[in-house]
Write a protein that holds these residues in place. Structure first.
Motif, PDB file in Angstrom:
ATOM      1  N   VAL A   1      20.197  48.876 -17.056  1.00 28.53           N
ATOM      2  CA  VAL A   1      20.663  50.220 -17.437  1.00 28.53           C
ATOM      3  C   VAL A   1      19.787  50.875 -18.506  1.00 28.53           C
ATOM      4  O   VAL A   1      20.012  52.024 -18.884  1.00 28.53           O
ATOM      5  CB  VAL A   1      22.136  50.208 -17.950  1.00 28.53           C
ATOM      6  CG1 VAL A   1      23.092  49.881 -16.822  1.00 28.53           C
ATOM      7  CG2 VAL A   1      22.322  49.231 -19.114  1.00 28.53           C
ATOM      8  N   ALA A   2      18.773  50.125 -18.992  1.00 29.52           N
ATOM      9  CA  ALA A   2      17.947  50.673 -20.077  1.00 29.52           C
ATOM     10  C   ALA A   2      16.970  51.727 -19.565  1.00 29.52           C
ATOM     11  O   ALA A   2      16.536  51.685 -18.414  1.00 29.52           O
ATOM     12  CB  ALA A   2      17.184  49.537 -20.747  1.00 29.52           C
ATOM     13  N   ASP A   3      16.624  52.667 -20.446  1.00 27.27           N
ATOM     14  CA  ASP A   3      15.593  53.655 -20.099  1.00 27.27           C
ATOM     15  C   ASP A   3      14.217  53.038 -20.221  1.00 27.27           C
ATOM     16  O   ASP A   3      13.271  53.438 -19.563  1.00 27.27           O
ATOM     17  CB  ASP A   3      15.674  54.851 -21.060  1.00 27.27           C
ATOM     18  CG  ASP A   3      16.948  55.618 -20.866  1.00 27.27           C
ATOM     19  OD1 ASP A   3      17.096  56.222 -19.796  1.00 27.27           O
ATOM     20  OD2 ASP A   3      17.814  55.586 -21.771  1.00 27.27           O
ATOM     21  N   PHE A   4      14.113  52.070 -21.129  1.00 30.86           N
ATOM     22  CA  PHE A   4      12.829  51.413 -21.326  1.00 30.86           C
ATOM     23  C   PHE A   4      13.079  49.976 -21.755  1.00 30.86           C
ATOM     24  O   PHE A   4      13.917  49.721 -22.609  1.00 30.86           O
ATOM     25  CB  PHE A   4      12.019  52.157 -22.398  1.00 30.86           C
ATOM     26  CG  PHE A   4      10.666  51.559 -22.652  1.00 30.86           C
ATOM     27  CD1 PHE A   4       9.607  51.803 -21.792  1.00 30.86           C
ATOM     28  CD2 PHE A   4      10.442  50.728 -23.751  1.00 30.86           C
ATOM     29  CE1 PHE A   4       8.353  51.224 -22.006  1.00 30.86           C
ATOM     30  CE2 PHE A   4       9.196  50.149 -23.980  1.00 30.86           C
ATOM     31  CZ  PHE A   4       8.148  50.401 -23.104  1.00 30.86           C
ATOM     32  N   VAL A   5      12.356  49.043 -21.122  1.00 34.82           N
ATOM     33  CA  VAL A   5      12.449  47.625 -21.492  1.00 34.82           C
ATOM     34  C   VAL A   5      11.054  47.203 -21.934  1.00 34.82           C
ATOM     35  O   VAL A   5      10.073  47.512 -21.258  1.00 34.82           O
ATOM     36  CB  VAL A   5      12.894  46.758 -20.280  1.00 34.82           C
ATOM     37  CG1 VAL A   5      13.091  45.301 -20.700  1.00 34.82           C
ATOM     38  CG2 VAL A   5      14.163  47.298 -19.639  1.00 34.82           C
ATOM     39  N   GLY A   6      10.942  46.517 -23.066  1.00 36.63           N
ATOM     40  CA  GLY A   6       9.597  46.145 -23.501  1.00 36.63           C
ATOM     41  C   GLY A   6       9.586  45.191 -24.672  1.00 36.63           C
ATOM     42  O   GLY A   6      10.611  44.623 -25.048  1.00 36.63           O
ATOM     43  N   ASP A   7       8.396  45.025 -25.265  1.00 34.56           N
ATOM     44  CA  ASP A   7       8.249  44.155 -26.437  1.00 34.56           C
ATOM     45  C   ASP A   7       8.443  44.980 -27.707  1.00 34.56           C
ATOM     46  O   ASP A   7       8.668  46.196 -27.644  1.00 34.56           O
ATOM     47  CB  ASP A   7       6.898  43.416 -26.416  1.00 34.56           C
ATOM     48  CG  ASP A   7       5.694  44.333 -26.584  1.00 34.56           C
ATOM     49  OD1 ASP A   7       5.854  45.570 -26.673  1.00 34.56           O
ATOM     50  OD2 ASP A   7       4.565  43.813 -26.642  1.00 34.56           O
TER      51      ASP A   7
ATOM     52  N   VAL B   1      28.058  53.064 -18.151  1.00 31.28           N
ATOM     53  CA  VAL B   1      27.008  53.189 -19.176  1.00 31.28           C
ATOM     54  C   VAL B   1      26.121  54.396 -18.843  1.00 31.28           C
ATOM     55  O   VAL B   1      25.817  55.225 -19.714  1.00 31.28           O
ATOM     56  CB  VAL B   1      26.148  51.896 -19.252  1.00 31.28           C
ATOM     57  CG1 VAL B   1      24.885  52.130 -20.076  1.00 31.28           C
ATOM     58  CG2 VAL B   1      26.958  50.751 -19.841  1.00 31.28           C
ATOM     59  N   LEU B   2      25.720  54.511 -17.584  1.00 33.93           N
ATOM     60  CA  LEU B   2      24.802  55.594 -17.205  1.00 33.93           C
ATOM     61  C   LEU B   2      25.446  56.972 -17.406  1.00 33.93           C
ATOM     62  O   LEU B   2      24.795  57.926 -17.842  1.00 33.93           O
ATOM     63  CB  LEU B   2      24.326  55.412 -15.758  1.00 33.93           C
ATOM     64  CG  LEU B   2      23.526  54.113 -15.519  1.00 33.93           C
ATOM     65  CD1 LEU B   2      23.123  53.962 -14.065  1.00 33.93           C
ATOM     66  CD2 LEU B   2      22.286  54.039 -16.408  1.00 33.93           C
ATOM     67  N   LYS B   3      26.761  57.033 -17.126  1.00 34.14           N
ATOM     68  CA  LYS B   3      27.490  58.301 -17.303  1.00 34.14           C
ATOM     69  C   LYS B   3      27.589  58.642 -18.800  1.00 34.14           C
ATOM     70  O   LYS B   3      27.277  59.764 -19.220  1.00 34.14           O
ATOM     71  CB  LYS B   3      28.889  58.136 -16.689  1.00 34.14           C
ATOM     72  CG  LYS B   3      29.656  59.409 -16.523  1.00 34.14           C
ATOM     73  CD  LYS B   3      30.870  59.155 -15.607  1.00 34.14           C
ATOM     74  CE  LYS B   3      31.946  60.179 -15.888  1.00 34.14           C
ATOM     75  NZ  LYS B   3      32.866  59.808 -16.946  1.00 34.14           N
TER      76      LYS B   3
ATOM     77  N   LEU C   1      27.427  44.309 -21.753  1.00 30.22           N
ATOM     78  CA  LEU C   1      27.763  45.653 -21.244  1.00 30.22           C
ATOM     79  C   LEU C   1      28.985  46.223 -21.957  1.00 30.22           C
ATOM     80  O   LEU C   1      29.026  47.412 -22.278  1.00 30.22           O
ATOM     81  CB  LEU C   1      28.028  45.599 -19.738  1.00 30.22           C
ATOM     82  CG  LEU C   1      26.805  45.591 -18.810  1.00 30.22           C
ATOM     83  CD1 LEU C   1      27.258  45.488 -17.366  1.00 30.22           C
ATOM     84  CD2 LEU C   1      25.915  46.821 -19.000  1.00 30.22           C
ATOM     85  N   ASP C   2      29.983  45.367 -22.242  1.00 29.77           N
ATOM     86  CA  ASP C   2      31.197  45.855 -22.927  1.00 29.77           C
ATOM     87  C   ASP C   2      30.845  46.433 -24.296  1.00 29.77           C
ATOM     88  O   ASP C   2      31.318  47.510 -24.676  1.00 29.77           O
ATOM     89  CB  ASP C   2      32.213  44.719 -23.121  1.00 29.77           C
ATOM     90  CG  ASP C   2      32.872  44.333 -21.805  1.00 29.77           C
ATOM     91  OD1 ASP C   2      32.283  44.607 -20.750  1.00 29.77           O
ATOM     92  OD2 ASP C   2      33.975  43.771 -21.834  1.00 29.77           O
ATOM     93  N   LYS C   3      29.986  45.712 -25.028  1.00 27.80           N
ATOM     94  CA  LYS C   3      29.612  46.194 -26.371  1.00 27.80           C
ATOM     95  C   LYS C   3      28.747  47.443 -26.277  1.00 27.80           C
ATOM     96  O   LYS C   3      28.818  48.330 -27.125  1.00 27.80           O
ATOM     97  CB  LYS C   3      28.890  45.095 -27.151  1.00 27.80           C
ATOM     98  CG  LYS C   3      29.810  43.949 -27.544  1.00 27.80           C
ATOM     99  CD  LYS C   3      29.018  42.864 -28.262  1.00 27.80           C
ATOM    100  CE  LYS C   3      29.807  41.574 -28.313  1.00 27.80           C
ATOM    101  NZ  LYS C   3      28.963  40.428 -28.699  1.00 27.80           N
ATOM    102  N   LEU C   4      27.940  47.509 -25.225  1.00 33.60           N
ATOM    103  CA  LEU C   4      27.097  48.698 -25.034  1.00 33.60           C
ATOM    104  C   LEU C   4      27.988  49.925 -24.754  1.00 33.60           C
ATOM    105  O   LEU C   4      27.751  51.026 -25.286  1.00 33.60           O
ATOM    106  CB  LEU C   4      26.106  48.433 -23.889  1.00 33.60           C
ATOM    107  CG  LEU C   4      25.181  49.567 -23.464  1.00 33.60           C
ATOM    108  CD1 LEU C   4      24.445  50.193 -24.640  1.00 33.60           C
ATOM    109  CD2 LEU C   4      24.163  49.070 -22.438  1.00 33.60           C
ATOM    110  N   ILE C   5      29.036  49.730 -23.966  1.00 33.14           N
ATOM    111  CA  ILE C   5      29.970  50.831 -23.678  1.00 33.14           C
ATOM    112  C   ILE C   5      30.647  51.292 -24.977  1.00 33.14           C
ATOM    113  O   ILE C   5      30.709  52.484 -25.273  1.00 33.14           O
ATOM    114  CB  ILE C   5      31.002  50.402 -22.596  1.00 33.14           C
ATOM    115  CG1 ILE C   5      30.276  50.289 -21.249  1.00 33.14           C
ATOM    116  CG2 ILE C   5      32.175  51.395 -22.508  1.00 33.14           C
ATOM    117  CD1 ILE C   5      31.069  49.644 -20.128  1.00 33.14           C
ATOM    118  N   THR C   6      31.117  50.324 -25.764  1.00 38.08           N
ATOM    119  CA  THR C   6      31.760  50.682 -27.049  1.00 38.08           C
ATOM    120  C   THR C   6      30.758  51.413 -27.955  1.00 38.08           C
ATOM    121  O   THR C   6      31.114  52.379 -28.638  1.00 38.08           O
ATOM    122  CB  THR C   6      32.283  49.409 -27.765  1.00 38.08           C
ATOM    123  OG1 THR C   6      33.065  48.691 -26.831  1.00 38.08           O
ATOM    124  CG2 THR C   6      33.092  49.739 -28.982  1.00 38.08           C
TER     125      THR C   6
END
Ligand code: 13P
Ligand code: SF4
Length: 313
Positions: A39-45, A15-17, A277-282
């Protein structure tokens, strides 16, 4: 190597790559799975994520959250590609107020000021006068001109809490979040017996009996600062259980106990948990699923969001 053969850490690296290669910003809501938050750049509300989406300069925003959040990102930053890794990641609360029903209400009540919770579709937002999130709802409602009747859509529990806190009478749309209303007063009493000194922190989407038992009612992000600054060592958290991941990461020295529901040991939103993670990669590899909001809806929905941003400073 195929995704089936990869472990979690290898998937995270992938994901990061891909994120770098695709010039993407990954935004994740506080209810997301731990590996997605990692793996997120930002996590929040919802409010924090809206601000991050508006400022994004990357080509793509990968929204690890639910559909209305991705739509809000598209409205705020229409020149970016906004991708939701699972198109089925909806929100039953948002679905409880349809465009057609609200349009009907508006025709019958043309002078009513409509405050719409951010958990609404872009089409519903386009019929509203101001948007709010759980973090700024009190402030927003207090700014509505006093001579206007208010309709609050779609969460009746959040609306009731705002009404009680501000003293401002409002008509409440009869919607609710299926996750938060399953957290019961009884389950909190049982936890309180086991952890008598732990303050109860709850989300305003919880029912009145739960809110009344709570030491603090607030948005998911505000839970972090409350628990950080409070002298207690343990806290009972009455919201979706993904919040525990975030709290543990931010405040590792304290203990967080997830409130249970009438059905299971901790509250889980099936929509938020659709993102893997699988769906995030796709999503990163093939821009699946791109979220678009028709321009006429986008322009109309932008106005009440802009009103919120102005009124919440
Ligand atoms: P927050 O904006 O407090 O994170 O809440 C969003 C949500 O969907 C709560 O169920
Ligand atoms: Fe919607 Fe409730 Fe899930 Fe939040 S927790 S996204 S309000 S269904």
């Amino acid at each position: 190597m195929s995704l089936e053969k990869m472990g979690i850490e290898e998937k995270k690296e992938k994901v990061l790559k891909l994120k770098k290669e695709k010039n993407a910003l990954i935004l994740a809501h506080n209810y997301q799975l731990p590996e997605i938050q990692d793996v997120a750049d930002f996590v929040g509300d919802s409010l924090g994520l809206s601000f991050k989406a508006r400022e994004a300069t990357q080509q793509r925003i990968i929204f690890c959250g639910v559909h209305f959040m991705a739509e809000t990102a598209k409205i705020l930053n229409p020149n970016r590609k906004v991708i939701l890794p699972d198109i089925e990641a909806g929100c039953s609360l948002s679905d409880s107020c349809s465009y057609e029903d609200l349009l009907e209400y508006k025709k019958e009540n043309p002078t009513t000021f409509i405050v719409a919770y951010v958990n609404t579709s872009a089409a519903v937002k386009s019929l509203s006068d101001c948007i709010c999130t759980s973090a700024n709802a009190l402030k927003i409602v207090q700014k509505v001109p006093p001579d206007r009747n208010i309709l609050f859509v779609p969460d009746q529990n959040l609306g009731e809490w705002v009404q009680n806190q501000t003293g401002r009478k409002m008509d409440l749309w009869p919607g609710e979040c299926y996750v938060h209303v399953e957290i019961t007063h009884q389950s909190l009493l049982e936890l309180k017996k086991r952890f008598p000194t732990a303050p109860i922190v709850s989300h305003p989407e919880c029912e009145r009996a739960v809110r009344m038992l709570s030491d603090f009612v607030c948005s998911t992000e505000q839970m972090i600062s409350y628990c950080k600054n409070h002298p207690a060592r343990s806290f009972i958290i009455a919201t979706e259980s993904g919040m525990i991941t975030r709290l543990k990461k931010e405040i590792p020295e304290k203990e967080f106990i997830a409130a249970s529901t009438s059905r299971c040991a901790c509250a889980q939103c099936k929509f938020m948990k659709k993102i893997t993670l699988d769906k995030l990669i796709t999503a990163l590899e093939s821009d699946r699923f791109e979220i678009d909001v028709p321009i006429e809806i986008r322009k109309k929905a932008f106005l009440p969001i802009q009103q919120m941003l102005e009124w919440s400073v």
